[in-house]
Design an enzyme around this catalytic site. Structure first.
Site, PDB file in Angstrom:
ATOM      1  N   GLY A  49      49.832  37.530  71.621  1.00 18.65           N
ATOM      2  CA  GLY A  49      50.673  38.767  70.411  1.00 18.65           C
ATOM      3  C   GLY A  49      51.657  39.931  71.045  1.00 18.65           C
ATOM      4  N   ASP A  70      53.791  31.422  81.451  1.00 22.26           N
ATOM      5  CA  ASP A  70      52.734  30.779  80.271  1.00 22.26           C
ATOM      6  C   ASP A  70      52.151  29.107  80.683  1.00 22.26           C
ATOM      7  OD1 ASP A  70      50.748  30.804  78.176  1.00 22.26           O
ATOM      8  OD2 ASP A  70      51.798  32.305  76.913  1.00 22.26           O
ATOM      9  N   ASN A  78      46.451  30.911  66.962  1.00 26.13           N
ATOM     10  CA  ASN A  78      47.903  32.627  67.985  1.00 26.13           C
ATOM     11  C   ASN A  78      48.577  32.760  66.478  1.00 26.13           C
ATOM     12  OD1 ASN A  78      48.495  29.984  70.172  1.00 26.13           O
ATOM     13  ND2 ASN A  78      46.711  31.467  69.853  1.00 26.13           N
ATOM     14  N   LYS A  94      53.502  27.412  74.811  1.00 26.78           N
ATOM     15  CA  LYS A  94      54.470  28.406  74.103  1.00 26.78           C
ATOM     16  C   LYS A  94      55.395  28.336  74.764  1.00 26.78           C
ATOM     17  CE  LYS A  94      49.392  30.671  72.859  1.00 26.78           C
ATOM     18  NZ  LYS A  94      48.564  31.802  73.043  1.00 26.78           N
ATOM     19  N   CYS A 196      39.990  39.294  72.806  1.00 26.48           N
ATOM     20  CA  CYS A 196      40.707  39.604  71.534  1.00 26.48           C
ATOM     21  C   CYS A 196      39.336  38.398  70.805  1.00 26.48           C
ATOM     22  CB  CYS A 196      42.014  39.060  71.273  1.00 26.48           C
ATOM     23  SG  CYS A 196      42.450  40.754  71.506  1.00 26.48           S
ATOM     24  N   CYS A 347      26.230  32.385  70.121  1.00 21.45           N
ATOM     25  CA  CYS A 347      26.633  32.718  69.216  1.00 21.45           C
ATOM     26  C   CYS A 347      28.635  32.001  69.352  1.00 21.45           C
ATOM     27  CB  CYS A 347      27.684  34.017  70.541  1.00 21.45           C
ATOM     28  SG  CYS A 347      28.490  33.422  71.726  1.00 21.45           S
TER      29      CYS A 347
END
Length: 389
Positions: A49, A70, A78, A94, A196, A347
């Site tokens: 991001g 990366d 994404n 990426k 995030c 969760c």
């Protein structure tokens, strides 16, 4: 970044002069400034991001060499914010995706890629060759690692972070101002600050904070204007407000203080209390796999299934016959559960539910287990029709 001694026009091609003409007519940049940008070497840690707008704007501005670190591949999740990648890039490296986009924007930029996780073993070797580092990471071990390496190598560290509707930006530089450890001497307890992936982020926020990081980087290269050294910029996107905190160098900082105790890179996973490649905090919660739980359901075994996500997550998907008790509500709603029942808690990925199991075990629940991998594992291994998020 050095003084210009050669004839400037001999070092920009005709195409570059046209490309950067809106810079060249600004007195704060001009030909000399554009040459500084062309000679600059900037390392971007991450192409997510924050790294997306960072790399895009630095490339468009004419930074001569961009290093990118990366090790991930492009995922559908994404695309809501990582604008350097496109739908056709899903599943690709990426780095490959970012390199193509950068070269499409500006073929004059040299791109050096490092398809690896930044570690204590390789960080100094990678960062050493660059003028400064722009940190676009999203986890505490890497933030401390980047900060420490930059202090040890005397490199500016352009920092940014994002979560939901909130962002931060600063420039940490041991020579002129505080480092990241001056602001955060110790990391938060594992699991206290959701990622995030767990808490979400509004898609445009990393574009704003990443662009601020790009701006800080350009100003550092140009030597113009006031940077965020000694200042922490706070952005509240929900209410559209900026605030600023003054930061001071901590004379007792373990890294950049008067008597440093950290003189080399350390084990940052251990420092942050994190183990394993998935960055799941240590937990004592007993677990059950999704396949074993599916077997329990098929065999009609009696158990209570508790969902500790938030109500808006239930709107996306839910395992049938679940009882929703959001993690934040658990302390006041424990009485709705019986210690006599067998309980499985889940969760999204298993992190929040592990904390829920530990809370319940502390007050006497024993026949209780955490669903390993959460509802994402259920979607992967049991119900492929279930949407993932």
């Amino acid at each position: 970044m050095g003084t210009m001694t050669a004839t400037p026009t001999a070092q920009l091609t005709k195409d570059e002069i046209l490309r950067y003409s809106r810079h060249l007519i600004m007195p704060e940049v001009g030909m000399a400034g554009q040459l500084k940008l062309k000679r600059a070497k900037v390392l971007c840690v991450g192409t997510g991001g924050l790294g997306s707008p960072l790399a895009l704007y630095l490339a468009a501005a004419g930074v001569g060499k961009l290093g990118i670190v990366d090790f991930d591949v492009v995922d559908y999740t994404n695309l809501q914010r990582q604008v350097i990648h496109g739908t056709n890039d899903v599943g690709r490296s990426k780095l490959e995706s970012a390199r193509e986009t950068i070269h499409e924007i500006n073929p004059h930029v040299e791109v050096e890629t490092y398809e690896t996780r930044l570690t204590s073993e390789n960080a100094l070797g990678i960062i050493r060759d660059y003028d400064l580092v722009a940190d676009g990471t999203d986890n505490f071990p890497t933030r401390y690692l980047v900060n420490d390496a930059c202090v040890l190598l005397d490199k500016p560290n352009v920092y940014g972070s994002i979560f939901r509707f909130e962002g931060q930006a600063s420039v940490f530089s041991a020579k002129e101002g505080p480092c990241y450890r001056c602001l955060y001497p110790e990391p938060p307890p594992p699991g206290l600050v959701p990622s995030c992936a767990e808490g979400g982020v509004i898609g445009v926020l990393p574009g704003i904070i990443g662009s601020i990081q790009a701006l800080q980087t350009l100003k550092l290269v140009l030597g113009k204007g006031q940077t965020l050294i000694g200042r922490l910029l706070l952005f509240d996107a929900l209410n559209l407000k900026f605030r600023e905190l003054k930061l001071r160098k901590n004379p007792n900082c373990a890294l950049c203080g008067q008597n440093p105790t950290i003189t080399g890179l350390i084990d940052y996973e251990e420092f942050c209390g994190i183990r394993g490649e998935e960055h799941i905090p240590d937990t004592t919660a007993p677990e059950v796999t999704v396949l074993d739980m599916k077997k329990m359901i098929d065999e009609r075994k009696s158990f209570v299934l508790v969902d500790v996500r938030e109500p808006h997550e239930v709107d996306i998907c839910q395992i049938p016959n679940s009882t929703l008790i959001p993690l934040g509500d658990l302390p006041r709603r424990m009485n709705e559960l019986s210690t006599a029942d067998e309980i499985v808690v889940y969760c999204r990925s298993g992190v929040r539910s592990a904390r829920a199991v530990e809370q319940l075990m502390k007050v006497g629940f024993r026949k209780i287990r955490n669903l390993k991998g959460g509802i994402l594992a259920w979607a992967d291994q049991v119900d492929s029709s279930m949407p993932k998020y």
